[in-house]
Structure formats: C-alpha cells, structure tokens
Design a protein around this motif. Sequence first.
Motif, PDB file in Angstrom:
ATOM      1  N   UNK A  77      -1.838   3.853  18.732  1.00 15.46           N
ATOM      2  CA  UNK A  77      -0.672   4.418  18.057  1.00 15.46           C
ATOM      3  C   UNK A  77      -1.005   4.843  16.635  1.00 15.46           C
ATOM      4  N   UNK A  78      -0.347   5.913  16.176  1.00 18.38           N
ATOM      5  CA  UNK A  78      -0.494   6.353  14.800  1.00 18.38           C
ATOM      6  C   UNK A  78      -1.464   7.498  14.635  1.00 18.38           C
ATOM      7  N   UNK A  79      -1.453   8.078  13.434  1.00 20.73           N
ATOM      8  CA  UNK A  79      -2.275   9.237  13.093  1.00 20.73           C
ATOM      9  C   UNK A  79      -2.825   9.101  11.681  1.00 20.73           C
ATOM     10  N   UNK A  80      -4.075   9.505  11.492  1.00 24.83           N
ATOM     11  CA  UNK A  80      -4.640   9.514  10.145  1.00 24.83           C
ATOM     12  C   UNK A  80      -3.927  10.519   9.251  1.00 24.83           C
ATOM     13  N   UNK A  81      -3.374  11.577   9.863  1.00 23.26           N
ATOM     14  CA  UNK A  81      -2.701  12.621   9.083  1.00 23.26           C
ATOM     15  C   UNK A  81      -1.352  12.168   8.535  1.00 23.26           C
ATOM     16  N   UNK A  82      -0.810  11.087   9.095  1.00 20.60           N
ATOM     17  CA  UNK A  82       0.520  10.597   8.691  1.00 20.60           C
ATOM     18  C   UNK A  82       0.395   9.119   8.320  1.00 20.60           C
ATOM     19  N   UNK A  83       0.652   8.806   7.061  1.00 19.83           N
ATOM     20  CA  UNK A  83       0.521   7.430   6.604  1.00 19.83           C
ATOM     21  C   UNK A  83       1.878   6.867   6.169  1.00 19.83           C
ATOM     22  N   UNK A  84       2.163   5.668   6.665  1.00 15.68           N
ATOM     23  CA  UNK A  84       3.415   4.978   6.359  1.00 15.68           C
ATOM     24  C   UNK A  84       3.140   3.804   5.432  1.00 15.68           C
ATOM     25  N   UNK A  85       3.876   3.749   4.321  1.00 11.44           N
ATOM     26  CA  UNK A  85       3.726   2.667   3.348  1.00 11.44           C
ATOM     27  C   UNK A  85       5.016   1.865   3.296  1.00 11.44           C
ATOM     28  N   UNK A  86       4.908   0.543   3.515  1.00  8.83           N
ATOM     29  CA  UNK A  86       6.060  -0.349   3.525  1.00  8.83           C
ATOM     30  C   UNK A  86       6.223  -1.003   2.154  1.00  8.83           C
ATOM     31  N   UNK A  87       7.331  -1.737   2.011  1.00 10.46           N
ATOM     32  CA  UNK A  87       7.526  -2.533   0.793  1.00 10.46           C
ATOM     33  C   UNK A  87       6.595  -3.742   0.785  1.00 10.46           C
ATOM     34  N   UNK A 145      -2.131  -0.176  -5.257  1.00 11.84           N
ATOM     35  CA  UNK A 145      -3.324  -0.310  -4.419  1.00 11.84           C
ATOM     36  C   UNK A 145      -2.992   0.077  -2.978  1.00 11.84           C
ATOM     37  N   UNK A 146      -1.818  -0.367  -2.482  1.00  8.09           N
ATOM     38  CA  UNK A 146      -1.410  -0.015  -1.120  1.00  8.09           C
ATOM     39  C   UNK A 146      -1.253   1.492  -0.970  1.00  8.09           C
ATOM     40  N   UNK A 147      -0.687   2.122  -1.982  1.00 10.70           N
ATOM     41  CA  UNK A 147      -0.531   3.576  -1.959  1.00 10.70           C
ATOM     42  C   UNK A 147      -1.887   4.264  -2.051  1.00 10.70           C
ATOM     43  N   UNK A 148      -2.758   3.713  -2.906  1.00  9.38           N
ATOM     44  CA  UNK A 148      -4.103   4.270  -3.038  1.00  9.38           C
ATOM     45  C   UNK A 148      -4.882   4.209  -1.743  1.00  9.38           C
ATOM     46  N   UNK A 149      -4.730   3.114  -1.011  1.00  4.21           N
ATOM     47  CA  UNK A 149      -5.403   2.976   0.276  1.00  4.21           C
ATOM     48  C   UNK A 149      -4.904   4.041   1.261  1.00  4.21           C
ATOM     49  N   UNK A 150      -3.590   4.291   1.258  1.00  2.00           N
ATOM     50  CA  UNK A 150      -3.030   5.313   2.146  1.00  2.00           C
ATOM     51  C   UNK A 150      -3.498   6.710   1.752  1.00  2.00           C
ATOM     52  N   UNK A 151      -3.647   6.943   0.447  1.00  2.00           N
ATOM     53  CA  UNK A 151      -4.057   8.263  -0.038  1.00  2.00           C
ATOM     54  C   UNK A 151      -5.551   8.526   0.141  1.00  2.00           C
ATOM     55  N   UNK A 152      -6.325   7.462   0.355  1.00  2.00           N
ATOM     56  CA  UNK A 152      -7.785   7.598   0.343  1.00  2.00           C
ATOM     57  C   UNK A 152      -8.294   8.587   1.387  1.00  2.00           C
ATOM     58  N   UNK A 153      -7.650   8.639   2.548  1.00  2.00           N
ATOM     59  CA  UNK A 153      -8.126   9.553   3.598  1.00  2.00           C
ATOM     60  C   UNK A 153      -7.381  10.891   3.569  1.00  2.00           C
ATOM     61  N   UNK A 154      -6.688  11.150   2.444  1.00  2.00           N
ATOM     62  CA  UNK A 154      -6.018  12.433   2.208  1.00  2.00           C
ATOM     63  C   UNK A 154      -5.087  12.825   3.356  1.00  2.00           C
ATOM     64  N   UNK A 155      -4.038  12.019   3.594  1.00  2.00           N
ATOM     65  CA  UNK A 155      -3.105  12.338   4.683  1.00  2.00           C
ATOM     66  C   UNK A 155      -2.328  13.619   4.400  1.00  2.00           C
ATOM     67  N   UNK A 156      -1.873  14.250   5.452  1.00  2.00           N
ATOM     68  CA  UNK A 156      -1.047  15.446   5.310  1.00  2.00           C
ATOM     69  C   UNK A 156       0.402  15.077   4.996  1.00  2.00           C
ATOM     70  N   UNK A 157       0.840  13.928   5.552  1.00  2.00           N
ATOM     71  CA  UNK A 157       2.225  13.475   5.390  1.00  2.00           C
ATOM     72  C   UNK A 157       2.213  12.029   4.921  1.00  2.00           C
ATOM     73  N   UNK A 158       3.003  11.726   3.893  1.00  2.00           N
ATOM     74  CA  UNK A 158       3.122  10.362   3.380  1.00  2.00           C
ATOM     75  C   UNK A 158       4.573   9.918   3.565  1.00  2.00           C
ATOM     76  N   UNK A 159       4.743   8.761   4.209  1.00  2.00           N
ATOM     77  CA  UNK A 159       6.063   8.198   4.462  1.00  2.00           C
ATOM     78  C   UNK A 159       6.209   6.916   3.653  1.00  2.00           C
ATOM     79  N   UNK A 160       7.198   6.855   2.794  1.00  2.00           N
ATOM     80  CA  UNK A 160       7.393   5.713   1.910  1.00  2.00           C
ATOM     81  C   UNK A 160       8.665   4.973   2.309  1.00  2.00           C
TER      82      UNK A 160
END
Length: 322
Positions: A77-87, A145-160
Amino acid sequence: MSYLKIDNISKQYDEKNIALRQVGFALKKGEVVSVLGESGSGKSTLLRIIAGLEIQDEGRVYLEDEKILNPAEKLVAGYDEIKLIHQQYKLYLNSTVEENIGRPLLLYDKDYRRERVEEILQMLNLHAFRHKLPKQLSGGQQQKVAIGRALSIEPEVLLLDEPFSSLDTIQKRELIEELRHIFEDSDMTVIFVTHDLDDALLMSKKLFILKDGELVQKGAPRDIFRKPKNLYTAQLFSHLNPIPGNGEAFIRPSDVKIEKVDGRLEAEIISAQYLIHYTQLTVRLKDTDVIWKVEDQNRLYQKGDSIGLSFHEENIISFSPQ
C-alpha cells in the motif's frame, strides 16, 4: 487539466459511521489547499484514501490521470509520489536527525543521499540539530524532522494531517511560515487538514469545508466568509448575531458599528472582554432577550453603558437554519 483528482469518494465503516459522502474536487499541480472541519468530519479518512492507504467504498483518486490503487488492489500500500504526515512524528528514536531524514533514501546513491539530506537540513533550518536524537528535540523540531523525512524523496503530493495540533502557538506559527515558503518555492501539491481556521488561513488561499463527511463549500476564504452556504460554515469564521424578528438572518460582530448616539438598535453592555486586537462587548438589545457580540476597536465602553448599533444591509447573512 487537473493534476490530482478526487472523484466522488465515499466511505462507510458501519451503519452509523459514514466517513465520506461522494467527496470530489480537483487540484492543479503546485496548488496548496486546506481542508477544514470538526473532529469526525472525515478529514483523516480522506487523506488516507488519497494516499492509497485505505479502501474506499466508491469513487477513485487520480494522479496525472493514473488511478491511485488502494490496499486491496496493490501488493504494498502507498506511493512514493504521495506522502502523508500525521501529528504523531513516528521518528526512529535511536537515529539522529540526519539519519531520520535520510532513511527513505537508503536505496539511493550514497552521494545523492548525502546531498539531499543537506538540502533538507538547510531547507528546514535543522543544521544545528543534525546529530541530535529525537528525545533531545522540541515538539516543533521533531515535526520538522518528520516533514523533512517525507520531503527527502521529493514527493509530488504532500498530505498533512493535523501536523501542528501538539505544538504550542509560537512553534506552530514559525513552522507554518517555513512551510509556506517551501511550498511557494516548490511545485508540490499540498492538502493540509485541520480543525483550526487560523491555521488553515495561514497555510493556504483556498479552503474546502467538510461537515459529516460531505464537502459543503469550497473557495477563497473571503468568498466563504461573505457568502457561507449554511450555518455551520458561517460559524466557523465567527459568532453570528441574530437579527430580531428574522430567524434566518444574522450579522457578524465585525460588521456592527457602535454609535455614541441613537443607532439602528439600542443596547446595554453586559460585559467587555479584552482580545488583543479589539475588546469584545457582550450586549443585550433593548426591550428584548437577544444577546449580541460586538467588536469595540476604541475600547471606550464599559459594563452598563447604553450604546447604539448599526450595520449595512449588504452584510446581512441569510439562509435557512441547518
């Protein structure tokens, strides 16, 4: 042409728990929007479905016209192009800041991984903390740091998903400001979910309002503020004063003018509360039991004073109560 398309998504967990009801909208590449709604309105479920992490009952999600497969349709499940960041930060507790950020890049070339981690550290002002462990960081720094980890692979879509709910006001304000600059400089599509109107307004110029799983209104904040489609949407922005004799008409406190002499309505001040940018007056309209909230910019009035009130007809908000 839409870049990310959410096409009539519905999700029901049981007979009494309907999370989403035919929610649909489309975003352009690089667009940043806020999804606003109370707890239980379906915000988090929507993000998980967009990310391909939860199975919807109806509808599809498309990224550049390609279907986003849900867990029942995809082996992993999931995609590298779409990253979800939780609280919840979910950091590796025994790894340093730079190690946490570089985790998603372990299969990449070593030189590229080092270069990308440096970029993220610079982007989020984390250089001074690169060798620290998560337990040595503040809540705001851990979320970075959590956001930085999600951004590291340069996702196309970021979900916060409510990423600032555990941060204090100062940490939250600083992080939102940093993220806004990052998003403005990138071409990333961002969906920010929150129950806090101020956070939504700071993060984006477009709002989507969810209520009981339904998308009840979308558009620019100013347009929604002036022309809300229902009572719920109107009350997200401010208190509403009922106009006597008309149960379907209201006026916002900010649209009421205080007169030293007789106004359209007469009122007596019940209380005055200091709120930084103005003093909020609670008043009782003369010869009625109707209570209003009024904003006093000059702070000239006190409890017991009699005042006149007026407002312009074009600022009246009118709709059938929900």
